[in-house]
Design an enzyme around this catalytic site. Structure first.
Site, PDB file in Angstrom:
ATOM      1  N   ASP A 170       0.874  -1.173   0.000  1.00 42.95           N
ATOM      2  CA  ASP A 170       0.000   0.000   0.000  1.00 42.95           C
ATOM      3  C   ASP A 170       0.906   1.216   0.000  1.00 42.95           C
ATOM      4  O   ASP A 170       2.129   1.084   0.143  1.00 42.95           O
ATOM      5  CB  ASP A 170      -0.934  -0.003   1.225  1.00 42.95           C
ATOM      6  CG  ASP A 170      -2.264   0.684   0.923  1.00 42.95           C
ATOM      7  OD1 ASP A 170      -2.237   1.860   0.516  1.00 42.95           O
ATOM      8  OD2 ASP A 170      -3.322   0.053   1.096  1.00 42.95           O
ATOM      9  N   HIS A 249      -3.619   2.415  -4.918  1.00 52.30           N
ATOM     10  CA  HIS A 249      -2.909   2.258  -3.651  1.00 52.30           C
ATOM     11  C   HIS A 249      -1.455   1.865  -3.923  1.00 52.30           C
ATOM     12  O   HIS A 249      -0.886   1.018  -3.230  1.00 52.30           O
ATOM     13  CB  HIS A 249      -3.581   1.179  -2.776  1.00 52.30           C
ATOM     14  CG  HIS A 249      -4.836   1.664  -2.113  1.00 52.30           C
ATOM     15  ND1 HIS A 249      -4.835   2.342  -0.922  1.00 52.30           N
ATOM     16  CD2 HIS A 249      -6.128   1.585  -2.496  1.00 52.30           C
ATOM     17  CE1 HIS A 249      -6.080   2.643  -0.581  1.00 52.30           C
ATOM     18  NE2 HIS A 249      -6.893   2.209  -1.513  1.00 52.30           N
ATOM     19  N   GLU A 305     -10.642   1.341  -4.848  1.00 54.07           N
ATOM     20  CA  GLU A 305     -10.460   2.793  -4.721  1.00 54.07           C
ATOM     21  C   GLU A 305      -9.509   3.420  -5.735  1.00 54.07           C
ATOM     22  O   GLU A 305      -8.765   4.336  -5.403  1.00 54.07           O
ATOM     23  CB  GLU A 305      -9.988   3.140  -3.294  1.00 54.07           C
ATOM     24  CG  GLU A 305     -10.986   2.741  -2.238  1.00 54.07           C
ATOM     25  CD  GLU A 305     -10.592   3.136  -0.820  1.00 54.07           C
ATOM     26  OE1 GLU A 305     -11.448   3.668  -0.115  1.00 54.07           O
ATOM     27  OE2 GLU A 305      -9.430   2.901  -0.427  1.00 54.07           O
TER      28      GLU A 305
END
Ligand SMILES: [Zn+2]
Length: 667
Positions: A170, A249, A305
């Protein structure tokens, strides 16, 4: 008693009708977590040496003849434990069942000197409800040592959890050695800020540093570490599922290898450039090493996302969309996911991803991990996709587990043990075919606000035990009251074994205001909104602020109403007649991490005609940005005559966030 007790009582009645009642009872006192399907205690105990326990494997046919269970959904994990005077026997079809029988014996055993165990006489017939019972550790935001991961594997084994999902990559740090791309661990695994919060906020600048930098903080697992962990987990019937985030990410990768981003520069993008063929070379090379290290059937590729912003203007991404006939950037994300899936399938693995992998179309073989509520996952299951349920509302263990004002800083929310426990991954409306698509459940522990190991365990336990019971035990054997008493004992065991669980015996529980509806003059009266509430936080709609229902420990519980428009909260309540009033007040909640603030200015005014208002009180307040959570009442007391009561609450220049209130109270 709560509603969950009803099916439990019903089952006993049904069993009595079948003539089985006196012989069978559930594990009410000799608590095993997760609750077994069937226990039959004979009364009395016996002393057994753990070395003398007999383990035997039998064929499915013989097992079915032995067990008292009507049907066994996942036979490899099923077991029967029989304790007779001086003897304990575990019978199963396969290794996992033998292992779980032993875990149950360990929980039942009372130490009896000379390494002997005191065990209750009787038997346990047991099998899990779901084949996937998972726990996700975020080791990116704060790196956790190999030893710490092993310690959590030990606890998972005790509670019969069988999937450890490691969130290895991440923005906050890459945590896995990849031989072909050394900068991932020479650079992208390190930063100058110890905590995620410092790194994320101004001071850390969201930058990475060289491993040899004297200030470097972070770490990663070497490939040898991973082999050790995979084996350690396998010996405890746990599969480690690695997660490599894509296409988003991925700031840390793009800082280490900027040519993989749309801009070609570090610290500019968070998404890989899907138009760049070298990105696929990179991802496939990384995944090859991952496949080599992790025998897991599933490889998790994230997929959540993605901002997709740079893709809209990047010439390479645009060219890809044109040549592949992709209509929008969602389809571009799908293109990447599908290509990676083909690659994984070619190497004998299955793709697992967060539910965004459904946006833009999903292949029938991909498995969805449903986190944005339940709906997406349930829809996927109905359409024939396999699904692991992990909805944030029930399964995100990074939220507050008790009254937030008493707890260490968390990301927000309020998720007590009872709520995790109440989760049922399969809705009653599902057919058995649809239900079969739901593989199971997983608790996720994200770590943005969890810098230390002890704090990580504090958030994990005992809520992880509730996840374990949701995943293992059928709803008919579940009862929160019974679970609670078993968990109290387990919390003690965890403490004695060197873990740092939340002390459940000191739980405060829900906000006292919610226990009873409040009666006041404005109850049930019409609220006229001068500025709208936000549709996402409408709570009970127009009635929310005069329905007598107070909000709990979090703004998202359906009792607090949220405002983000320019004026924030500006409402008028019509009392329907002119009345003498002596008090007007409302409560507000502040939760800094989700940007929910106390108001900076409150104005309370009244009118008899709805046109001319008299200001009763104006309050100004400075938002204390060091208080991560607080609740505050703003009100007026005095005497006035009013038909209309106007309540305004807003933020001024200092903050730009939400305002939430639950009730405008008039007396
Ligand atoms: Zn691009």
């Amino acid at each position: 008693m709560n509603d969950m007790y009803k099916p439990f009582v019903l089952s006993i009645v049904v069993l009595c009708m079948l003539g089985g009642c006196p012989r069978f009872s559930w594990a009410q006192d000799k608590g095993i977590v997760p609750a077994p399907q069937l226990v039959d205690w004979k009364g009395g105990t016996t002393i057994v040496s753990p070395d003398s326990i007999t383990f035997r494997t039998v064929s499915l046919k013989i097992f079915n003849a032995i067990t008292r269970l009507e049907s066994v959904a996942h036979p490899d994990e099923a077991y029967v434990v029989e304790v007779t005077p001086g003897r304990a026997v575990v019978t199963a079809i396969a290794e996992p069942g033998l292992f779980y029988g032993m875990q149950s014996l360990k929980q039942l055993a009372e130490p009896s000197g000379n390494d002997l165990w005191k065990l209750p006489l009787g038997r346990v017939d047991d099998a899990p409800r779901f084949s996937y019972r998972g726990f996700m550790m975020d080791v990116s935001r704060h790196f956790r040592s190999k030893e710490f991961v092993k310690k959590q594997i030990d606890a998972m084994a005790r509670y019969k959890l069988n999937r450890l999902h490691l969130h290895l990559t991440d923005a906050a740090g890459w945590r896995l050695e990849i031989k072909q791309y050394p900068r991932l661990t020479e650079f992208a695994a390190w930063r100058n800020a110890a905590t995620w919060k410092e790194w994320w906020n101004e001071s850390g600048g969201r930058k990475y540093c060289d491993r040899n930098d004297p200030e470097a903080q972070g770490g990663y697992y070497s490939q040898d570490d991973i082999r050790e962990l995979v084996q350690y987990a396998a010996e405890r019937q746990i599969t480690i599922i690695p997660e490599i985030e894509m296409p988003s990410h991925s700031e840390e990768v793009l800082a280490a290898y900027p040519y993989l981003s749309c801009s070609g520069e570090p610290y500019k993008n968070s998404d890989f450039c899907v138009g760049n063929e070298e990105v696929f070379t990179f991802l496939e090379n990384v995944l090859l090493e991952v496949i080599h290290l992790f025998p897991s059937e599933y490889i998790h590729i994230g997929g959540d996302e993605a901002g997709k912003q740079a893709w809209r203007t990047c010439p390479k991404c645009q060219r890809r969309m044109q040549t592949e006939g992709l209509e929008n950037v969602d389809a571009l994300q799908s293109y990447l996911i599908h290509r990676i899936e083909v690659f994984l399938n070619k190497h004998g693995r299955k793709l697992l991803g967060w539910d965004e992998i459904m946006d833009g179309g999903l292949t029938p073989y991909a498995t969805v991990m449903s986190w944005r509520g339940e709906e997406g996952g349930l829809k996927a299951a109905k359409n024939g996709h396999q699904v692991v349920m992990t909805p944030g509302e029930f399964c995100y263990l990074d939220g507050y587990q008790d009254a937030p004002i008493t707890q260490p800083e968390a990301i927000g929310g309020y998720l007590p043990l009872s709520k995790v426990y109440a989760y049922n991954p399969v809705p009653s409306s599902f057919s058995s075919e649809q239900a079969a698509m739901i593989l199971g459940v997983q608790g996720n522990l994200w770590a943005e606000f969890i810098p230390t190991d002890a704090h990580y365990e504090y958030m994990a336990y005992p809520r992880m035990l509730a996840i374990a019971e949701v995943g293992w035990s059928r709803p008919e054997v579940k009862s929160y009251a019974d679970f609670f008493s078993r968990v109290l004992r387990e919390v003690e065991w965890l403490q004695q074994s060197g873990y740092h669980p939340f002390p459940l015996d000191k739980e405060i529980g829900e906000r006292p205001e919610t226990r009873q509806p409040i009666k006041h003059l404005a109850l049930g009266k019409t609220v006229i909104y001068q500025a709208p509430y936000h549709p996402k936080y409408k709570a009970q709609g127009d009635m929310t602020l005069t329905d007598g229902q107070r909000g709990g420990w979090t703004y998202s519980d359906g009792a607090w109403q949220g405002f983000i428009s320019e004026q924030r909260l500006d409402v008028m309540i019509d009392l329907k007649q002119e009345l003498p009033i002596h008090e007007v007040y409302a409560d507000f909640i502040q939760m800094l991490n989700p940007e929910v603030f106390l108001p900076e200015e409150v104005i309370i005014s009244v009118s008899v005609d709805g046109v001319h208002f008299e200001e009763l009180k104006r309050m100004n307040h400075t938002v204390d940005k060091t208080k991560s959570v607080c609740f505050q009442k703003y009100g007026w007391e005095g005497s006035a005559l009013a038909r209309y009561v106007r309540y305004q609450a807003r933020t001024l220049q200092q903050v730009n966030g939400w305002i939430f209130t639950d009730e405008i109270i008039v007396n």
